[in-house]
Write a protein that holds these residues in place. Structure first.
Motif, short mmCIF file in Angstrom:
data_model
loop_
_atom_site.label_atom_id
_atom_site.label_comp_id
_atom_site.label_asym_id
_atom_site.label_seq_id
_atom_site.Cartn_x
_atom_site.Cartn_y
_atom_site.Cartn_z
N PRO A 26 0.80 -1.23 0.00
CA PRO A 26 0.00 0.00 0.00
C PRO A 26 0.83 1.28 0.00
O PRO A 26 0.35 2.31 -0.46
CB PRO A 26 -0.82 -0.12 1.29
CG PRO A 26 -0.87 -1.57 1.60
CD PRO A 26 0.44 -2.13 1.11
N SER A 27 2.06 1.21 0.50
CA SER A 27 2.90 2.41 0.53
C SER A 27 3.58 2.67 -0.80
O SER A 27 4.18 3.74 -1.00
CB SER A 27 3.96 2.29 1.62
OG SER A 27 4.93 1.30 1.30
N ARG A 28 3.49 1.72 -1.73
CA ARG A 28 4.19 1.84 -3.01
C ARG A 28 3.26 1.83 -4.22
O ARG A 28 3.67 2.18 -5.32
CB ARG A 28 5.18 0.68 -3.17
CG ARG A 28 6.25 0.60 -2.10
CD ARG A 28 7.04 -0.69 -2.19
NE ARG A 28 7.71 -0.83 -3.46
CZ ARG A 28 8.27 -1.95 -3.89
NH1 ARG A 28 8.21 -3.05 -3.14
NH2 ARG A 28 8.87 -1.99 -5.07
N ALA A 29 2.00 1.44 -4.02
CA ALA A 29 1.12 1.12 -5.15
C ALA A 29 0.27 2.29 -5.61
O ALA A 29 -0.01 3.23 -4.86
CB ALA A 29 0.23 -0.07 -4.78
N VAL A 30 -0.16 2.19 -6.87
CA VAL A 30 -1.20 3.03 -7.47
C VAL A 30 -2.19 2.09 -8.14
O VAL A 30 -1.78 1.09 -8.77
CB VAL A 30 -0.60 4.00 -8.51
CG1 VAL A 30 -1.70 4.70 -9.31
CG2 VAL A 30 0.30 5.03 -7.84
N LEU A 31 -3.49 2.36 -8.00
CA LEU A 31 -4.51 1.56 -8.67
C LEU A 31 -4.87 2.22 -10.00
O LEU A 31 -5.24 3.40 -10.02
CB LEU A 31 -5.77 1.44 -7.80
CG LEU A 31 -6.94 0.68 -8.44
CD1 LEU A 31 -6.60 -0.79 -8.64
CD2 LEU A 31 -8.21 0.82 -7.60
N LEU A 32 -4.76 1.47 -11.10
CA LEU A 32 -5.16 1.95 -12.42
C LEU A 32 -6.46 1.28 -12.82
O LEU A 32 -6.51 0.05 -13.01
CB LEU A 32 -4.07 1.64 -13.45
CG LEU A 32 -4.43 1.98 -14.90
CD1 LEU A 32 -4.62 3.48 -15.08
CD2 LEU A 32 -3.37 1.45 -15.87
N ILE A 33 -7.53 2.07 -12.96
CA ILE A 33 -8.82 1.58 -13.46
C ILE A 33 -8.86 1.95 -14.93
O ILE A 33 -9.02 3.11 -15.31
CB ILE A 33 -9.99 2.19 -12.67
CG1 ILE A 33 -9.87 1.80 -11.19
CG2 ILE A 33 -11.32 1.72 -13.24
CD1 ILE A 33 -10.96 2.39 -10.31
N HIS A 34 -8.70 0.95 -15.77
CA HIS A 34 -8.38 1.15 -17.17
C HIS A 34 -9.63 1.09 -18.07
O HIS A 34 -10.27 0.04 -18.19
CB HIS A 34 -7.37 0.08 -17.61
CG HIS A 34 -6.89 0.22 -19.02
ND1 HIS A 34 -7.59 -0.23 -20.10
CD2 HIS A 34 -5.76 0.80 -19.51
CE1 HIS A 34 -6.92 0.04 -21.21
NE2 HIS A 34 -5.80 0.66 -20.87
N ARG A 59 -14.74 -2.29 -7.73
CA ARG A 59 -15.27 -1.47 -6.63
C ARG A 59 -14.59 -1.85 -5.32
O ARG A 59 -14.20 -0.97 -4.53
CB ARG A 59 -16.78 -1.66 -6.52
CG ARG A 59 -17.45 -0.74 -5.49
CD ARG A 59 -18.87 -1.17 -5.20
NE ARG A 59 -18.92 -2.49 -4.57
CZ ARG A 59 -18.66 -2.71 -3.28
NH1 ARG A 59 -18.31 -1.69 -2.49
NH2 ARG A 59 -18.72 -3.92 -2.78
N GLN A 60 -14.41 -3.14 -5.06
CA GLN A 60 -13.75 -3.58 -3.84
C GLN A 60 -12.29 -3.10 -3.80
O GLN A 60 -11.80 -2.67 -2.75
CB GLN A 60 -13.80 -5.10 -3.74
CG GLN A 60 -15.19 -5.67 -3.50
CD GLN A 60 -15.19 -7.20 -3.49
OE1 GLN A 60 -14.15 -7.84 -3.37
NE2 GLN A 60 -16.36 -7.78 -3.65
N ALA A 175 -10.42 -8.99 -12.15
CA ALA A 175 -10.88 -7.60 -12.22
C ALA A 175 -10.48 -6.99 -13.55
O ALA A 175 -10.35 -5.79 -13.69
CB ALA A 175 -10.32 -6.78 -11.06
N VAL A 176 -10.25 -7.87 -14.55
CA VAL A 176 -10.09 -7.46 -15.94
C VAL A 176 -11.06 -8.31 -16.77
O VAL A 176 -11.51 -9.37 -16.34
CB VAL A 176 -8.65 -7.66 -16.46
CG1 VAL A 176 -7.68 -6.71 -15.77
CG2 VAL A 176 -8.18 -9.10 -16.31
N ALA A 177 -11.38 -7.82 -17.96
CA ALA A 177 -12.22 -8.57 -18.89
C ALA A 177 -11.68 -8.36 -20.29
O ALA A 177 -10.93 -7.43 -20.56
CB ALA A 177 -13.68 -8.13 -18.79
N ASP A 178 -12.11 -9.27 -21.22
CA ASP A 178 -11.51 -9.26 -22.55
C ASP A 178 -12.53 -9.67 -23.60
O ASP A 178 -13.72 -9.85 -23.31
CB ASP A 178 -10.29 -10.19 -22.57
CG ASP A 178 -9.18 -9.66 -23.45
OD1 ASP A 178 -9.49 -9.12 -24.54
OD2 ASP A 178 -8.00 -9.78 -23.07
#
Length: 293
Positions: A26-34, A59-60, A175-178
């Motif tokens: 958590p101290s290093r991450a970024v969440l990318l919602i693509h 969402r979670q 949490a990805v789809a294709d």
């Protein structure tokens, strides 16, 4: 050509073998919602797999990132794009979203909030013609958690470009789809084998939501070695008391996270203290002196 109509398929549960053992921090991450825009989801049946699970899992992830202080970044293509801006995309995908600009918003269930960053998306990679890399550097973040659509196009390319910029990428498998199950599996396998780590939502949430516990300082040199080895994600047996930990891969971001954790436990160490004497034996002496002080 354009994006094909996408048949329902089950999100895979059997994950590929990762080549590395990185974990989100958590101290290093970024969440990318693509690219979770209405236009790109219109090619699915919104009531059928994988879409309800995709949206719920993102969402979670977003809620867990909010709680952990992890920045949330969206990519979204603009509804209006000139032929010059679309360039080669026009030849592969036709006018794309510009034919339906009213469908440009991110789906309502995941709409960006105040404080979220929304990047204008021009190419497959979230880094292309954006300041994502510069933002991450300014935030002191070097991990990217990727979710959204489409897994084998923008998600995979963004994860791979993150890797090429020395940013650890994580693709969240459910949490990805294709376009299809085969394409979904192809993207997971590529990332796991070539550029990052594939985790499911449950594992990612566990990393973002560590069990609440009071911070403590290492009780002895062996505990210190285990602490540092866990931070470097290597076996403790690979470290020796006189190893230069900076040469072993301990960068400034990880070092700061370690110092902050020890400070919360009561140590009075500064970054320069550890950076100037970067061995386990020196650090143990500094910790002992700090506790005595």
């Amino acid at each position: 050509m354009t994006i094909p109509t996408i048949a329902s398929y089950p999100i895979p549960t059997d994950l590929p073998q990762n080549r590395v053992n990185w974990l989100p921090d958590p101290s290093r991450a970024v969440l990318l919602i693509h690219d979770m825009q209405e236009y790109f989801l219109d090619f699915y049946d919104s009531a059928a797999a994988p879409i309800p699970t995709l949206i719920e899992h993102i969402r979670q992830l977003r809620e867990a990132c909010d709680a952990a202080g992890v920045p949330v970044v969206y990519t979204a293509q603009p509804g209006e794009q000139s032929l010059k801006d679309r360039a080669l995309l026009q030849e592969f995908w036709g006018p794309g979203l510009t034919a339906r600009p009213e469908r440009a918003p991110v789906v309502a269930a995941l709409a960006p909030r105040a404080g979220d960053v929304v990047l204008t998306k021009w190419r497959y990679s979230a880094f292309a013609r954006t300041d994502l890399a510069e933002r991450m550097q300014a935030w002191g973040r070097d991990q990217l958690i990727v979710c959204g659509v489409y897994a084998h196009i923008g998600c995979q390319v963004s994860a791979t470009e993150a890797f090429m910029r020395d940013i650890q990428p994580f693709m969240v498998s459910d949490a990805v789809a294709d376009f299809s199950l085969d394409r979904h599996l192809q993207a997971l396998d590529y990332v796991a084998q070539r550029s990052g780590v594939v985790l499911d939502t449950a594992k990612t949430l566990a990393c973002l939501r560590p069990a609440a516990a009071a911070e403590t300082l290492p009780a002895n040199p062996a505990a210190l070695k285990a602490d540092v080895a866990a931070l470097l994600q290597i076996p403790a047996s690979d470290l020796h008391d006189d190893d230069n930990l900076l040469f072993a891969g301990l960068d400034s971001i990880r070092l700061m996270s370690l110092i902050e954790r020890w400070r919360r436990a009561g140590a009075t160490l500064a970054f320069i203290d550890l950076a100037e004497r970067p061995t386990l034996q020196d650090w143990w002496q500094l910790l002992e002196a700090s506790q005595q002080g």
